[in-house]
Write a protein that holds these residues in place. Sequence first.
Motif, PDB file in Angstrom:
ATOM      1  N   CYS A  82      32.732  33.515  37.013  1.00  0.00           N
ATOM      2  CA  CYS A  82      31.534  33.384  38.242  1.00  0.00           C
ATOM      3  C   CYS A  82      30.716  32.229  37.616  1.00  0.00           C
ATOM      4  O   CYS A  82      30.484  32.117  36.397  1.00  0.00           O
ATOM      5  CB  CYS A  82      30.812  34.744  38.341  1.00  0.00           C
ATOM      6  SG  CYS A  82      29.113  34.577  39.258  1.00  0.00           S
TER       7      CYS A  82
ATOM      8  N   CYS B  55      30.793  37.659  43.674  1.00  0.00           N
ATOM      9  CA  CYS B  55      30.896  38.315  42.413  1.00  0.00           C
ATOM     10  C   CYS B  55      30.185  39.691  42.583  1.00  0.00           C
ATOM     11  O   CYS B  55      28.854  39.710  42.865  1.00  0.00           O
ATOM     12  CB  CYS B  55      30.044  37.536  41.346  1.00  0.00           C
ATOM     13  SG  CYS B  55      29.928  38.268  39.596  1.00  0.00           S
TER      14      CYS B  55
ATOM     15  N   GLN C 243      29.297  41.408  40.156  1.00  0.00           N
ATOM     16  CA  GLN C 243      28.427  41.737  38.859  1.00  0.00           C
ATOM     17  C   GLN C 243      27.027  41.330  39.261  1.00  0.00           C
ATOM     18  O   GLN C 243      26.215  41.774  38.837  1.00  0.00           O
ATOM     19  CB  GLN C 243      29.012  40.774  37.570  1.00  0.00           C
ATOM     20  CG  GLN C 243      30.159  41.533  36.939  1.00  0.00           C
ATOM     21  CD  GLN C 243      29.672  42.663  36.085  1.00  0.00           C
ATOM     22  OE1 GLN C 243      28.712  42.820  35.670  1.00  0.00           O
ATOM     23  NE2 GLN C 243      30.674  43.792  36.249  1.00  0.00           N
ATOM     24  N   CYS C 244      26.961  40.047  39.961  1.00  0.00           N
ATOM     25  CA  CYS C 244      25.483  39.739  40.455  1.00  0.00           C
ATOM     26  C   CYS C 244      25.307  39.350  41.696  1.00  0.00           C
ATOM     27  O   CYS C 244      24.340  38.912  42.152  1.00  0.00           O
ATOM     28  CB  CYS C 244      25.304  38.109  39.527  1.00  0.00           C
ATOM     29  SG  CYS C 244      26.581  36.727  39.999  1.00  0.00           S
TER      30      CYS C 244
ATOM     31  N   CYS D 275      27.184  33.919  36.710  1.00  0.00           N
ATOM     32  CA  CYS D 275      26.915  35.066  35.385  1.00  0.00           C
ATOM     33  C   CYS D 275      28.192  34.843  34.527  1.00  0.00           C
ATOM     34  O   CYS D 275      28.067  35.736  33.633  1.00  0.00           O
ATOM     35  CB  CYS D 275      26.678  36.416  35.955  1.00  0.00           C
ATOM     36  SG  CYS D 275      27.998  37.132  36.528  1.00  0.00           S
TER      37      CYS D 275
HETATM   38 ZN   LIG Z   1      28.284  36.630  38.950  1.00  0.00          ZN
END
Ligand SMILES: [Zn+2]
Length: 360
Positions: free
Chosen positions: A100, A62, A64-65, A103
């Motif tokens: 995900c 991911c 994002q995280c 997150c």
């Molecule tokens: Zn994530």
Amino acid sequence: MEKYQKYGINPLLISVANGQDVVSLSPRPTVAMLPGKYSKLVYKHIKTVNAEFPENSFRLTCRQCDKSGDYDLGTVVFSTDATEHRKGVNKFQALGYFRCKHCNAAGEWELSPRIQTMLAAKMAAATISSLNGTDRPDGVIFGEAIIDRVFLPRWGSDAESYFLKKLNETPDNAYFWNRLGNTYYRGKRPELAVFAYEQALIKDVGQVESHYSIGKILIECGELEKASDHLRQAVEFSHQYKYMTAYDLREIIVGALEILLTIYKQSDNKINMLPKPNEQAIVQLTKNQIAATAMLDFEIEYNSRETLYPLAEVYLGERRNELLPEERAIRKQNNKAVWPLASKVNKQKPAKKNKNRRKR
Ligand SMILES: [Zn+2]
């Protein structure tokens, strides 16, 4: 992890459905939080419902995280012009819907070089098999998944965003809810699909495709009675459904009747196969038409889809006129439709009015 939270759900879905501000909702909703009748039930049977779809699990990271996890890409669509270039493997679409695990973000994924190689190998195997005429490996399609002729979603969650955006503007649009449901269904998330289909039916009880799809999913969950209820409604409302050609509509009705016939048999003839003649949606059918539907089920040959076409055309109502004369199962003579089993219908006790006429 909470019960019902194995697969991620977009909080925006609930927000669009019930108008609640998204910030007031849990950032990681569970299936139990979906305000609908069938999601929890379908969730319990998710594996059975998904049996028709391939599993394509890959490890993705991911963006994002930065955390990795295994995700089921579902059906993978390779663009046909990508087959010439190995590096074209980036040109693929995954129909699976996943978020995900860490997150709950969606749509921004990092593919490691190893995964890219694996996908390239999958594509090569598929190319070879299609050249040889042998069976393609499961879960690979060549072509493009296009929404409304303009939008190519990279991931199942992109297709979801497309429809949620439309629904944010027009939350009462039952047709968009239905298509969002289809997106989830192909994305191997039938518990979200039924939720979207239910929303479609709240907005428009005559949303035939949603009735049909809910019926099909509930059958897989062993819910014969509930399934037949929706399938009968798909049949019942079909004559006023505008979103399909008469031909496609006829296929839907035949499909629904086929399953209804099976349920009727499996329930020892206890669960009705056909809508009752006094149902609101079919009162506009003529007496002859209703008589034809009432009698026809005795003449259906089991295991023969063909024999359901005349009955399906009765339920098409006026839309039957859109079928080319040579492609109709119900023929016309002297400009009058020859109803299937007309002779048998006439053998029934005539209505009072007819009796009087006969005496004369
Ligand atoms: Zn994530």
